[in-house]
Design a protein around this motif. Sequence first.
Motif: not given
Length: 157
Positions: A4-11, A42-56
């Motif tokens: 797992q890469n660090i982005s996946d772990v943080i997500e 941390i910014n990257y993970v939040i901006k790409t994986r926690f978006t409105i279309p994804k329910g956040y």
Amino acid sequence: MNNQNISDVIEAYLKQILAEQEQIEIRRAEMASQFNCVPSQINYVIKTRFTIPKGYIVESKRGGGGYIRIIKVTLSTGSEILLELEEMIGNKLSEQDALSLLQQLYDNEIITKREGNLFLSLISKQVLQSTNEKNEQELRARLFKAFLTRLGYEEKE
């Protein structure tokens, strides 16, 4: 952490917390220290994986006492969801955001997996490709809104 890469772990970490709570508040520097990464990760993970279309929904406050708040959106039922999603789309829709929206419809049992896959094939980059990416995204948005409108008719019947 094997492959797992660090982005996946943080997500995964943030989603695990959000499974137990409707919202979380984090400090970017503290998270970066915890995962031994740079704050921009941390910014990257939040901006790409926690978006409105994804329910956040993500809120932030800058400064010394600043924070990042992530809120898991609970969609309403039936046609209310469709109206909310239609408002989110706007005039342009990327293929990735369309996929996330379809996932929300599937997760909320508004469409079947088959319906989602069929519609996804119609709005894919290969089908809508044009000389101008802006035109492609505008067409995808119009198609998605028409899809949502038709789903709304099904809901009322």
